[in-house]
Design a protein around this motif. Structure first.
Motif, PDB file in Angstrom:
ATOM      1  N   GLY A 169      10.084 -18.832 -31.094  1.00  0.00           N
ATOM      2  CA  GLY A 169      11.493 -18.742 -31.105  1.00  0.00           C
ATOM      3  C   GLY A 169      12.590 -19.181 -31.023  1.00  0.00           C
ATOM      4  O   GLY A 169      12.164 -19.875 -30.661  1.00  0.00           O
ATOM      5  N   LEU A 170      13.161 -18.856 -31.962  1.00  0.00           N
ATOM      6  CA  LEU A 170      14.597 -19.752 -32.277  1.00  0.00           C
ATOM      7  C   LEU A 170      15.656 -18.971 -31.513  1.00  0.00           C
ATOM      8  O   LEU A 170      16.361 -18.047 -31.102  1.00  0.00           O
ATOM      9  N   ASP A 171      16.421 -19.514 -30.468  1.00  0.00           N
ATOM     10  CA  ASP A 171      17.619 -19.407 -30.270  1.00  0.00           C
ATOM     11  C   ASP A 171      18.792 -19.541 -30.564  1.00  0.00           C
ATOM     12  O   ASP A 171      18.607 -21.399 -30.579  1.00  0.00           O
ATOM     13  N   LEU A 172      19.499 -19.312 -32.227  1.00  0.00           N
ATOM     14  CA  LEU A 172      21.071 -19.652 -32.570  1.00  0.00           C
ATOM     15  C   LEU A 172      22.194 -20.166 -31.604  1.00  0.00           C
ATOM     16  O   LEU A 172      22.857 -20.711 -32.500  1.00  0.00           O
ATOM     17  N   SER A 173      22.027 -19.785 -30.648  1.00  0.00           N
ATOM     18  CA  SER A 173      23.190 -19.738 -29.772  1.00  0.00           C
ATOM     19  C   SER A 173      23.302 -21.086 -29.239  1.00  0.00           C
ATOM     20  O   SER A 173      24.516 -21.882 -28.417  1.00  0.00           O
ATOM     21  N   ARG A 174      22.281 -22.208 -29.809  1.00  0.00           N
ATOM     22  CA  ARG A 174      22.826 -23.579 -28.797  1.00  0.00           C
ATOM     23  C   ARG A 174      21.529 -24.011 -29.639  1.00  0.00           C
ATOM     24  O   ARG A 174      20.500 -23.663 -30.652  1.00  0.00           O
ATOM     25  N   CYS A 220      18.840 -26.695 -30.840  1.00  0.00           N
ATOM     26  CA  CYS A 220      16.988 -26.985 -30.110  1.00  0.00           C
ATOM     27  C   CYS A 220      15.985 -27.780 -31.249  1.00  0.00           C
ATOM     28  O   CYS A 220      15.430 -26.975 -31.393  1.00  0.00           O
ATOM     29  N   ASP A 221      16.824 -28.855 -31.735  1.00  0.00           N
ATOM     30  CA  ASP A 221      16.308 -29.738 -32.566  1.00  0.00           C
ATOM     31  C   ASP A 221      14.852 -30.174 -32.268  1.00  0.00           C
ATOM     32  O   ASP A 221      13.936 -29.816 -32.888  1.00  0.00           O
ATOM     33  N   GLU A 222      14.652 -30.393 -30.996  1.00  0.00           N
ATOM     34  CA  GLU A 222      13.211 -30.888 -30.224  1.00  0.00           C
ATOM     35  C   GLU A 222      12.020 -29.545 -30.195  1.00  0.00           C
ATOM     36  O   GLU A 222      11.239 -30.022 -30.378  1.00  0.00           O
ATOM     37  N   VAL A 223      12.717 -28.615 -30.247  1.00  0.00           N
ATOM     38  CA  VAL A 223      11.896 -27.376 -30.619  1.00  0.00           C
ATOM     39  C   VAL A 223      11.304 -26.944 -32.094  1.00  0.00           C
ATOM     40  O   VAL A 223      10.308 -26.656 -32.267  1.00  0.00           O
ATOM     41  N   ALA A 236      -1.689 -15.715 -33.361  1.00  0.00           N
ATOM     42  CA  ALA A 236      -1.338 -16.898 -33.554  1.00  0.00           C
ATOM     43  C   ALA A 236      -1.543 -18.044 -33.441  1.00  0.00           C
ATOM     44  O   ALA A 236      -2.600 -17.807 -32.013  1.00  0.00           O
ATOM     45  N   ALA A 237      -1.964 -19.101 -34.101  1.00  0.00           N
ATOM     46  CA  ALA A 237      -2.465 -20.509 -33.916  1.00  0.00           C
ATOM     47  C   ALA A 237      -1.666 -21.474 -32.578  1.00  0.00           C
ATOM     48  O   ALA A 237      -2.268 -21.882 -31.167  1.00  0.00           O
ATOM     49  N   LEU A 238      -0.832 -20.539 -32.140  1.00  0.00           N
ATOM     50  CA  LEU A 238       0.021 -21.196 -31.274  1.00  0.00           C
ATOM     51  C   LEU A 238       1.675 -20.875 -31.134  1.00  0.00           C
ATOM     52  O   LEU A 238       1.896 -20.393 -31.929  1.00  0.00           O
ATOM     53  N   VAL A 239       1.870 -19.849 -29.874  1.00  0.00           N
ATOM     54  CA  VAL A 239       4.037 -20.198 -30.240  1.00  0.00           C
ATOM     55  C   VAL A 239       4.108 -21.319 -29.487  1.00  0.00           C
ATOM     56  O   VAL A 239       4.255 -21.526 -28.171  1.00  0.00           O
ATOM     57  N   VAL A 240       6.029 -21.945 -29.810  1.00  0.00           N
ATOM     58  CA  VAL A 240       6.502 -22.898 -29.455  1.00  0.00           C
ATOM     59  C   VAL A 240       8.008 -22.117 -29.095  1.00  0.00           C
ATOM     60  O   VAL A 240       8.143 -20.984 -29.808  1.00  0.00           O
ATOM     61  N   ILE A 241       7.987 -22.348 -28.123  1.00  0.00           N
ATOM     62  CA  ILE A 241       9.238 -21.866 -27.199  1.00  0.00           C
ATOM     63  C   ILE A 241       9.983 -23.243 -26.949  1.00  0.00           C
ATOM     64  O   ILE A 241       9.633 -24.265 -26.187  1.00  0.00           O
ATOM     65  N   GLY A 242      11.351 -22.831 -26.376  1.00  0.00           N
ATOM     66  CA  GLY A 242      12.412 -23.920 -25.753  1.00  0.00           C
ATOM     67  C   GLY A 242      12.467 -23.690 -23.776  1.00  0.00           C
ATOM     68  O   GLY A 242      12.497 -22.787 -23.556  1.00  0.00           O
ATOM     69  N   ARG A 243      12.797 -24.605 -23.822  1.00  0.00           N
ATOM     70  CA  ARG A 243      13.358 -24.733 -22.332  1.00  0.00           C
ATOM     71  C   ARG A 243      14.290 -25.538 -22.024  1.00  0.00           C
ATOM     72  O   ARG A 243      14.447 -26.734 -22.499  1.00  0.00           O
ATOM     73  N   HIS A 244      15.855 -24.997 -21.458  1.00  0.00           N
ATOM     74  CA  HIS A 244      16.798 -26.006 -21.799  1.00  0.00           C
ATOM     75  C   HIS A 244      16.753 -26.385 -20.669  1.00  0.00           C
ATOM     76  O   HIS A 244      16.403 -26.489 -19.574  1.00  0.00           O
ATOM     77  N   ARG A 245      16.854 -28.037 -20.232  1.00  0.00           N
ATOM     78  CA  ARG A 245      16.716 -28.839 -19.728  1.00  0.00           C
ATOM     79  C   ARG A 245      17.658 -28.546 -18.555  1.00  0.00           C
ATOM     80  O   ARG A 245      19.363 -28.127 -18.854  1.00  0.00           O
ATOM     81  N   ALA A 292      -1.734 -16.315 -27.174  1.00  0.00           N
ATOM     82  CA  ALA A 292      -1.720 -17.668 -27.443  1.00  0.00           C
ATOM     83  C   ALA A 292      -1.908 -18.495 -26.766  1.00  0.00           C
ATOM     84  O   ALA A 292      -1.265 -18.577 -25.448  1.00  0.00           O
ATOM     85  N   PRO A 293      -1.930 -19.991 -27.015  1.00  0.00           N
ATOM     86  CA  PRO A 293      -2.014 -21.004 -26.809  1.00  0.00           C
ATOM     87  C   PRO A 293      -0.008 -21.539 -26.661  1.00  0.00           C
ATOM     88  O   PRO A 293       0.340 -20.554 -27.815  1.00  0.00           O
ATOM     89  N   VAL A 294       0.696 -21.227 -25.698  1.00  0.00           N
ATOM     90  CA  VAL A 294       2.278 -21.398 -25.954  1.00  0.00           C
ATOM     91  C   VAL A 294       2.553 -22.854 -25.500  1.00  0.00           C
ATOM     92  O   VAL A 294       1.880 -23.471 -24.566  1.00  0.00           O
ATOM     93  N   ALA A 295       4.078 -23.675 -26.365  1.00  0.00           N
ATOM     94  CA  ALA A 295       4.222 -25.109 -25.935  1.00  0.00           C
ATOM     95  C   ALA A 295       5.620 -24.192 -25.615  1.00  0.00           C
ATOM     96  O   ALA A 295       6.587 -23.302 -26.594  1.00  0.00           O
TER      97      ALA A 295
END
Length: 305
Positions: A167-172, A174-177, A262-271, A297-300
């Motif tokens: 899941g990609l947010d283009l507004s900020r 998120c290189d780590e994600v 999906a094998a894995l779903v990856v999302i970000g969390r803003h610090r 699915a497993p979520v990262a």
């Protein structure tokens, strides 16, 4: 020095599902596996046999899980620790030294949602590194001393062909994600599906025909923006096949639709760097909240910013 994969374990089906997923992840990444069992000691609610027996049982949990994992994955480097302390604090501390921290959650079905306890939510909200939540469908109770749970046999349908969904947010930034998602796809020899949800500004739409053309044109533009944003990672991982979706509407809904196989779903969390009262509560954002409670699915969850 390589960071290990950490897993928060207990003897519940959810804990064992997390341990097995963590073991396979450690093998994929060629990293050691470290199991951590946290027990609050006499302050916690002890099983019926009493506090002393509960303490002995708690000390034996990581050893029993380790024995099961070593039988299944004989080449894996596994260590285990029994730590007295609040599970939330113990796991957040472990996340500082982990390539990824894995914890289990109880599954009750996509419609009703998944049960994320206070420990899981607090760890996701405060951990300094990536946290993966693994589902254990039907797991509802914690065992008492004398009752044993076993690792389930591998699912033959869970193969390397299952994609990783980002899941990609283009507004900020998120290189780590993005890095985590590409690495996860690369070690699985899997494709990467990137979902970017957006909503068109209403003042650009002048009727149905214009709206349809507007949506088509701007969706293509947004999709191209996604590919451009991912270009540095595509160059680093030329073997990862990337497909991008720029879809109008609520991002969480589109992520859940993409996550079915999906094998894995990856999302970000803003610090959070401000609003300490919010940080104490552990706000993770409404998109992450919806995905964590409904994704099969497993979520990262990867902190960034």
């Amino acid at each position: 020095m390589a960071h290990p994969v950490f897993v928060g374990v207990d003897n519940s089906p959810a804990g064992l599902a997390a341990a097995d997923w963590g073991a396979r992840e450690a093998l994929l990444r060629e990293l050691p596996l470290r199991l951590v069992h946290a027990w609050e000691g006499p302050r916690s609610s002890a099983p019926p046999a009493g506090e002393e027996a509960a303490g002995r049982w708690s000390e034996g949990v990581p050893r029993e899980v380790t024995d099961q994992l070593r039988l299944r994955y004989p080449g894996l480097d596994i260590t285990a620790d029994h730590v007295i302390g609040e599970p939330r604090d113990v796991l957040c501390q472990a996340a500082k030294y982990a390539e990824v921290l894995v914890i289990g959650t109880v599954g009750v079905g996509r419609v009703a949602g998944f049960l994320l306890g206070s420990v899981a939510m607090a760890v996701v909200a405060h951990a300094e590194g990536p946290v993966v939540l693994v589902r254990a469908p039907g797991a509802t109770e914690r065992p008492v001393p004398g009752e044993e749970s076993e690792l389930r046999p591998p699912d033959p349908a869970a193969g390397a062909a299952s994609p990783v969904v980002l899941g990609l947010d283009l507004s900020r930034r998120c290189d780590e994600v993005i890095t985590f998602a590409f690495d996860a796809a690369a070690v699985r020899t899997a494709s990467l599906v990137v979902v970017h949800g957006w909503n068109p500004p209403p003042y650009h739409v002048y009727g149905l025909g214009a709206a349809l053309k507007f949506g088509t044109d701007l969706s293509a533009d947004k999709r191209e923006s996604v590919y451009q944003a991912l270009q540095p990672w595509r160059e680093r991982h030329p073997g990862v096949e990337v497909s991008a979706q720029a879809v109008i509407g609520e991002p969480a809904r589109h992520l859940l639709d993409a996550a079915g196989h999906a094998a894995l779903v990856v999302i970000g969390r803003h610090r959070l760097t401000a609003l300490p009262s919010v940080a104490r509560i552990g706000h993770i954002g409404h998109i992450a909240h919806a995905v964590l409670h409904h994704c099969p699915a497993p979520v990262a969850v990867v902190p960034h910013g």
